[in-house]
Design an enzyme around this catalytic site. Structure first.
Site, PDB file in Angstrom:
ATOM      1  N   GLY A  95      31.493 -31.168 -15.486  1.00 30.22           N
ATOM      2  CA  GLY A  95      32.439 -30.135 -15.890  1.00 30.22           C
ATOM      3  C   GLY A  95      32.260 -28.903 -15.019  1.00 30.22           C
ATOM      4  O   GLY A  95      31.698 -28.971 -13.923  1.00 30.22           O
ATOM      5  N   TYR A 123      29.463 -29.398 -12.137  1.00 26.40           N
ATOM      6  CA  TYR A 123      29.916 -29.512 -10.745  1.00 26.40           C
ATOM      7  C   TYR A 123      29.392 -28.348  -9.909  1.00 26.40           C
ATOM      8  O   TYR A 123      28.969 -28.536  -8.758  1.00 26.40           O
ATOM      9  CB  TYR A 123      31.439 -29.584 -10.650  1.00 26.40           C
ATOM     10  CG  TYR A 123      31.897 -30.167  -9.334  1.00 26.40           C
ATOM     11  CD1 TYR A 123      32.065 -31.543  -9.188  1.00 26.40           C
ATOM     12  CD2 TYR A 123      32.089 -29.364  -8.213  1.00 26.40           C
ATOM     13  CE1 TYR A 123      32.437 -32.084  -7.970  1.00 26.40           C
ATOM     14  CE2 TYR A 123      32.455 -29.895  -6.998  1.00 26.40           C
ATOM     15  CZ  TYR A 123      32.637 -31.272  -6.878  1.00 26.40           C
ATOM     16  OH  TYR A 123      33.001 -31.808  -5.666  1.00 26.40           O
ATOM     17  N   VAL A 144      30.259 -26.344 -15.252  1.00 31.05           N
ATOM     18  CA  VAL A 144      28.864 -26.033 -14.948  1.00 31.05           C
ATOM     19  C   VAL A 144      28.223 -27.151 -14.134  1.00 31.05           C
ATOM     20  O   VAL A 144      27.562 -26.898 -13.123  1.00 31.05           O
ATOM     21  CB  VAL A 144      28.061 -25.796 -16.241  1.00 31.05           C
ATOM     22  CG1 VAL A 144      26.584 -25.580 -15.928  1.00 31.05           C
ATOM     23  CG2 VAL A 144      28.611 -24.598 -17.005  1.00 31.05           C
ATOM     24  N   GLY A 185      27.447 -35.368 -16.352  1.00 28.98           N
ATOM     25  CA  GLY A 185      28.505 -34.439 -16.716  1.00 28.98           C
ATOM     26  C   GLY A 185      28.859 -33.515 -15.570  1.00 28.98           C
ATOM     27  O   GLY A 185      28.019 -32.743 -15.106  1.00 28.98           O
ATOM     28  N   LYS A 233      28.014 -18.836 -33.820  1.00 26.53           N
ATOM     29  CA  LYS A 233      28.841 -19.893 -33.234  1.00 26.53           C
ATOM     30  C   LYS A 233      30.069 -20.098 -34.105  1.00 26.53           C
ATOM     31  O   LYS A 233      29.992 -20.003 -35.337  1.00 26.53           O
ATOM     32  CB  LYS A 233      28.073 -21.214 -33.143  1.00 26.53           C
ATOM     33  CG  LYS A 233      28.565 -22.138 -32.040  1.00 26.53           C
ATOM     34  CD  LYS A 233      28.188 -21.598 -30.678  1.00 26.53           C
ATOM     35  CE  LYS A 233      28.473 -22.578 -29.557  1.00 26.53           C
ATOM     36  NZ  LYS A 233      28.002 -22.065 -28.266  1.00 26.53           N
TER      37      LYS A 233
END
Length: 340
Positions: free
Chosen positions: A176, A180, A178, A174, A78
């Site tokens: 965003g 939506y 993903v 949420g 990451k």
């Protein structure tokens, strides 16, 4: 620092700064045992350097576990870039980051994550080939949503006895890319949607297009539903919030949803089935990893079926062993990574 690395079995931490562009970046490589480390690049404002380092390390470990359980020949890594207050040239900053990645010689492959975009990946790609999620590669979000949707069906079967989602109340935290996309898939099969997001415009869009019911962000966790789908930033499930839940299943796209493993035990004790986040949300990783290797879309889509299969396996072990699915998933991942 070394004690922190040893505790989570991190292979390496790499730091870079470039005063000319304002770049301050950390790359955590948790494991390259199964292949080159792959993980997104976050571009966020952090309160201090230690917070950025901790974020990179915990997410790198999660990526190792995610890749292992998804059956990918990838390790986990990451990157986090500490977003400065003022950026003179965003493109130049990400180009500098691309030069940093190139110095690692292919041990780490980056991708989009919170705060970054395909355009940023295009800038990185000018200086290294160890990058995916570029404009040419495509957005992995729809594949993450596809995997989460399949995982929700597997979770409903395990906890509610049927994978038919019609009429079930699904609370999505949420909306965003993903969140939506997941809402659209759930709407298509007749689920009743309860939604919240800090962006009022996204909520209104879901209300108008998907018939969703808007719920204030502060109230969503305590709202009665069949399935809670956290799809924002992580860390939302802790000792306090678990007591507020009124659901049968927690299954969503957010990374690192649990504050710690003790929270998973609390969910287990309350009879709430938890879908380990790094298993159910691995569709995006599957897409970027296989797309980077040149696999076809047909192959990628077929590989997504492993998500529901793995979850079903984890739930069976959890029931037989009377343990949280989160602890079972960790044990399975560690067996694949370390042979124990």
């Amino acid at each position: 620092m070394f004690a922190m690395m040893e505790a989570s079995r991190q292979e390496a931490l790499h730091f870079a700064q470039d005063p000319a562009t304002g770049l301050k970046a950390v790359i955590a490589i948790h494991s390259t045992r199964l292949g080159p480390a792959l993980g997104g690049c976050r571009y966020l404002a952090y309160p201090d350097e230690q917070s950025a380092i901790h974020d990179a390390m915990r997410l790198a470990q999660s990526m190792s576990y995610k890749a292992a359980l998804a059956g990918l020949e990838q390790g986990g890594g990451k990157a986090v870039i500490m977003r400065p207050a003022h950026v003179a040239n965003r493109g130049a900053l990400f180009e500098a980051f691309g030069r940093f990645i190139e110095t690692l010689g292919g041990r780490y492959i980056t991708a989009v994550d919170s705060g970054t975009s395909s355009a940023d990946m295009d800038c990185i790609a000018q200086h290294t080939r160890h990058v995916t999620s570029t404009s040419r590669g495509g957005d992995p979000s729809p594949h993450t949503a596809m995997g989460v949707f399949a995982g929700i069906r597997a979770s409903a079967m395990a906890r509610l006895g049927s994978n038919d989602l019609e009429g079930l109340r699904v609370a999505i935290q949420g909306l965003g890319h993903v969140g939506y996309a997941l809402a659209e898939q759930l709407h298509a099969v007749g689920a009743e949607l309860l939604v919240s997001d800090l962006d009022a415009g996204r909520v209104q869009l879901a209300v108008e297009q998907l018939g969703a019911k808007a719920v204030p962000c502060a109230d969503l966790l305590a709202t009665p539903c069949d399935i809670l789908a956290p799809c924002g930033l992580g860390g939302i499930l802790n000792a306090e919030t678990v007591g507020q839940l009124h659901c049968a299943v927690v299954a969503g796209a957010a990374n690192t949803q649990l504050a710690d493993l003790a929270v998973a035990d609390s969910l287990q004790n309350r009879g709430i089935l938890y879908a380990p986040d790094y298993v159910i949300n691995s569709g995006g990783l599957i897409y970027v990893a296989l797309q980077h290797r040149g696999e076809s879309l047909t192959t990628i889509t077929a590989h997504l079926t492993k998500i529901s299969e793995r979850l079903t396996e984890i739930y069976a072990h959890a029931q037989a062993e009377k343990r949280s699915p989160a602890r079972v998933a960790d044990s399975l991942a560690e067996r694949l990574l370390y042979g124990r």
